[in-house]
Design a protein around this motif. Structure first.
Motif, PDB file in Angstrom:
ATOM      1  N   GLY A 129     -28.033  -6.036 -16.496  1.00 17.03           N
ATOM      2  CA  GLY A 129     -26.941  -6.989 -16.356  1.00 17.03           C
ATOM      3  C   GLY A 129     -26.636  -7.696 -17.652  1.00 17.03           C
ATOM      4  N   ARG A 130     -25.493  -8.376 -17.682  1.00 20.41           N
ATOM      5  CA  ARG A 130     -25.114  -9.145 -18.866  1.00 20.41           C
ATOM      6  C   ARG A 130     -26.156 -10.215 -19.141  1.00 20.41           C
ATOM      7  NH1 ARG A 130     -19.932  -9.196 -16.403  1.00 20.41           N
ATOM      8  NH2 ARG A 130     -20.041 -11.437 -16.051  1.00 20.41           N
ATOM      9  N   VAL A 153     -27.698  -3.235 -10.791  1.00 24.51           N
ATOM     10  CA  VAL A 153     -26.857  -3.829 -11.833  1.00 24.51           C
ATOM     11  C   VAL A 153     -26.351  -5.173 -11.327  1.00 24.51           C
ATOM     12  CG1 VAL A 153     -24.853  -3.546 -13.322  1.00 24.51           C
ATOM     13  CG2 VAL A 153     -26.194  -1.544 -12.636  1.00 24.51           C
ATOM     14  N   ILE A 183     -25.104  -2.450  -6.871  1.00 20.28           N
ATOM     15  CA  ILE A 183     -24.608  -3.705  -7.448  1.00 20.28           C
ATOM     16  C   ILE A 183     -25.184  -4.901  -6.699  1.00 20.28           C
ATOM     17  CG2 ILE A 183     -22.571  -5.101  -7.970  1.00 20.28           C
ATOM     18  CD1 ILE A 183     -22.709  -2.525  -9.605  1.00 20.28           C
ATOM     19  N   VAL A 241     -26.326 -13.318 -16.767  1.00 24.76           N
ATOM     20  CA  VAL A 241     -26.003 -13.071 -15.364  1.00 24.76           C
ATOM     21  C   VAL A 241     -27.067 -13.604 -14.409  1.00 24.76           C
ATOM     22  CG1 VAL A 241     -27.110 -10.806 -15.072  1.00 24.76           C
ATOM     23  CG2 VAL A 241     -24.931 -11.290 -13.900  1.00 24.76           C
ATOM     24  N   ILE A 267     -16.653  -7.227 -12.056  1.00 24.60           N
ATOM     25  CA  ILE A 267     -17.027  -6.196 -13.031  1.00 24.60           C
ATOM     26  C   ILE A 267     -16.104  -6.271 -14.238  1.00 24.60           C
ATOM     27  CG2 ILE A 267     -17.165  -3.701 -13.450  1.00 24.60           C
ATOM     28  CD1 ILE A 267     -18.053  -3.357 -10.566  1.00 24.60           C
ATOM     29  N   ASP A 311     -19.513  -4.287 -18.344  1.00 29.29           N
ATOM     30  CA  ASP A 311     -20.285  -3.769 -17.216  1.00 29.29           C
ATOM     31  C   ASP A 311     -19.928  -2.305 -16.956  1.00 29.29           C
ATOM     32  OD1 ASP A 311     -21.517  -6.328 -16.517  1.00 29.29           O
ATOM     33  OD2 ASP A 311     -19.533  -6.904 -15.793  1.00 29.29           O
ATOM     34  N   GLU A 312     -18.651  -1.965 -17.124  1.00 27.22           N
ATOM     35  CA  GLU A 312     -18.211  -0.582 -16.924  1.00 27.22           C
ATOM     36  C   GLU A 312     -18.986   0.360 -17.843  1.00 27.22           C
ATOM     37  OE1 GLU A 312     -15.993   0.530 -14.777  1.00 27.22           O
ATOM     38  OE2 GLU A 312     -14.623  -1.108 -14.264  1.00 27.22           O
ATOM     39  N   ILE A 364     -24.071  -8.397 -11.312  1.00 27.15           N
ATOM     40  CA  ILE A 364     -22.706  -8.787 -11.671  1.00 27.15           C
ATOM     41  C   ILE A 364     -22.480 -10.230 -11.232  1.00 27.15           C
ATOM     42  CG2 ILE A 364     -20.242  -8.332 -11.287  1.00 27.15           C
ATOM     43  CD1 ILE A 364     -21.618  -6.079 -12.815  1.00 27.15           C
TER      44      ILE A 364
END
Length: 218
Positions: free
Chosen positions: A49-50, A130, A158, A53, A138, A142-143, A132
């Motif tokens: 993940g970012r 993942v 997700i 996040v 998204i 993330d893509e 989000i």
């Protein structure tokens, strides 16, 4: 009169999931490169993940431990693959955050190579979750990780984080938007997991999903 099914009747993996994550979780190792990964044992699930996040908060909430994973106000602090284990059967891997890492490009490129090598070479990796941010959905960054997982043919699902910060009336449309974006992705698991590390929302279902994976692997 028909009795209302209990949660355990609705999902037989809720109780196994609770027991699994109530176990004695321990930090195993931090691996900056694939050359120093711990030996493969049991099933692995990974979290991606970012950087902001809420992965560390999710690890702590998932395992019921306040400080198993260190949280930081500085995005991108996790620069290694962090391994946590409960017994011989399951390992949880916290992957380096992406998107907002405050680090030189060379170091970010090195993390990216490590992640790619890990995804392609870890045969006991059952699923990547993942994360989000439910407030943003998204994003293009993330893509990129979803594209990587599709190309590596690694099953992923997700997890929506911070759903307590979204109006309840707006959450169904957030979930629907994410479902629409992953619908045609070959490696995506269709079920979305809305969670809140603050309230505990969604964690019984997430633990149950992992317990089901473990049962299917066994």
């Amino acid at each position: 009169m028909t009795e209302t099914p209990s949660p355990a009747d609705a999902d037989p993996y809720l109780e196994p999931g609770r027991l699994l994550f109530a176990g004695d979780w321990q930090f195993v190792s931090a691996a900056p490169t694939v050359e120093v990964l711990p030996p493969m044992q049991g099933m692995e699930i990974a979290l991606a993940g970012r950087s902001n996040v809420g992965k560390s908060s999710l690890v702590n909430a998932l395992t019921g431990r306040k400080a198993l994973a260190r949280t930081s106000v500085t995005p991108g602090r996790t620069q290694e693959l962090i391994f946590f284990r409960v017994g011989p059967e399951l390992c949880l891997v916290d992957m380096p955050g992406y998107g907002f890492a405050k680090a030189p490009k060379e170091k970010v490129d090195a993390w990216t190579r490590t992640i790619k090598d890990y995804l392609r070479g870890r045969v006991n990796l059952a699923r990547v979750f993942v994360l989000i941010d439910s407030r943003h959905g998204i994003k293009p960054v993330d893509e990129e990780i979803l594209d990587l997982l599709d190309k590596a043919a690694v099953s992923y699902a997700i997890i929506l984080t911070k759903v307590d910060q979204v109006k309840p009336s707006a959450l169904p449309s957030v979930i629907a938007g994410v479902e629409d974006k992953i619908r045609r992705r070959p490696a995506a698991y269709p079920k979305i997991f809305p969670t809140s590390s603050n309230t505990g929302q969604g964690f019984p279902e997430l633990r149950a999903a992992v317990a089901q994976l473990l049962a299917e692997q066994g």
